[in-house]
Motif scaffolding. Structure first.
Motif, short mmCIF file in Angstrom:
data_model
loop_
_atom_site.label_atom_id
_atom_site.label_comp_id
_atom_site.label_asym_id
_atom_site.label_seq_id
_atom_site.Cartn_x
_atom_site.Cartn_y
_atom_site.Cartn_z
N ILE A 84 11.93 68.26 52.93
CA ILE A 84 11.87 66.84 52.58
C ILE A 84 11.46 66.74 51.11
O ILE A 84 10.27 66.75 50.78
N THR A 85 12.44 66.66 50.24
CA THR A 85 12.18 66.73 48.80
C THR A 85 11.36 65.57 48.27
O THR A 85 10.64 65.72 47.28
N GLU A 86 11.43 64.41 48.91
CA GLU A 86 10.70 63.25 48.41
C GLU A 86 9.24 63.20 48.88
O GLU A 86 8.47 62.35 48.44
N LEU A 87 8.85 64.10 49.74
CA LEU A 87 7.49 64.10 50.29
C LEU A 87 6.47 64.37 49.19
O LEU A 87 6.58 65.34 48.45
N ASN A 88 5.46 63.49 49.07
CA ASN A 88 4.44 63.66 48.03
C ASN A 88 3.09 63.18 48.55
O ASN A 88 2.97 62.75 49.71
N ASP A 89 2.08 63.23 47.70
CA ASP A 89 0.72 62.87 48.12
C ASP A 89 0.61 61.43 48.59
O ASP A 89 -0.20 61.13 49.46
N ASP A 90 1.41 60.52 48.04
CA ASP A 90 1.39 59.13 48.51
C ASP A 90 1.76 59.07 49.99
O ASP A 90 1.17 58.30 50.75
#
Length: 150
Positions: A84-90
C-alpha cells in the motif's frame, strides 16, 4: 521484535473478553473505518466489497489469536501492507484513534486497554517495517503521537 506480553489477559477474560466481543469490535471498527475520510479510501481501494467479509473474518481470527491464544490466524499481513504505497503516519494515527474510540466504547476498561496496547505495538511495528522497506532513515523517527478522535 518479540512480543513478551502473555497471550491471554486474565483481567480481560474476567471482564468478558471472548470471541463474540472481538467480533463486535472488529465489525464496528471496520464499518466505521470504511466510512472514515482519512483511512476509508485506503480500505475501499485495497479491500474490494466482494472480499470484505473474508477480511473481517481474517481480522477477527487475528485478534482472537492475539488476545485469546486461539491460534486461528495464519495470515501474513506485512506483505499486503507493504504494497500500500500511500500508507503513511497519518493513516496509522487515524487507525489508532478510531480503534481506541471503538474499544473504549464497546469494552470494559482492562479489555479496552489490552486492545489499545496491542494495537499501538502493532502499528509501530508495521510503520517501522514499511519504512525499512521504503528505504527511509529510521534512526531518529519518533513514535506515533496519539490523535484525538472527533
Amino acid at each position: 521484535m518479540t512480543d513478551q506480553t502473555p497471550t491471554r489477559s486474565p483481567e480481560a477474560v474476567a471482564e468478558g473478553l471472548d470471541q463474540a466481543m472481538i467480533r463486535r469490535v472488529v465489525h464496528r471498527f471496520y464499518a466505521d473505518a470504511r466510512e472514515d475520510p482519512v483511512i476509508g479510501p485506503v480500505f475501499r481501494t485495497h479491500v474490494p466489497d466482494d472480499q470484505w467479509q473474508a477480511h473481517l473474518d481474517k481480522i477477527t481470527a487475528f485478534w482472537s489469536s492475539s488476545l485469546l491464544g486461539t491460534g486461528s490466524y495464519d495470515g501474513r499481513p506485512m506483505p499486503k501492507h507493504l504494497a500500500i504505497t500511500e500508507l503513511n503516519d497519518d493513516h496509522f494515527r487515524r487507525w489508532l484513534a478510531l480503534f481506541r474510540h471503538t474499544v473504549t466504547d464497546l469494552c470494559p476498561p482492562n479489555t479496552a486497554e489490552l486492545f489499545i496496547t496491542r494495537s499501538e505495538r502493532i502499528a509501530e511495528a508495521f510503520r517501522i517495517n514499511i519504512g525499512m522497506h521504503r528505504g527511509e532513515d529510521l534512526m531518529f523517527r519518533p513514535p506515533l503521537t496519539r490523535e484525538a478522535y472527533p
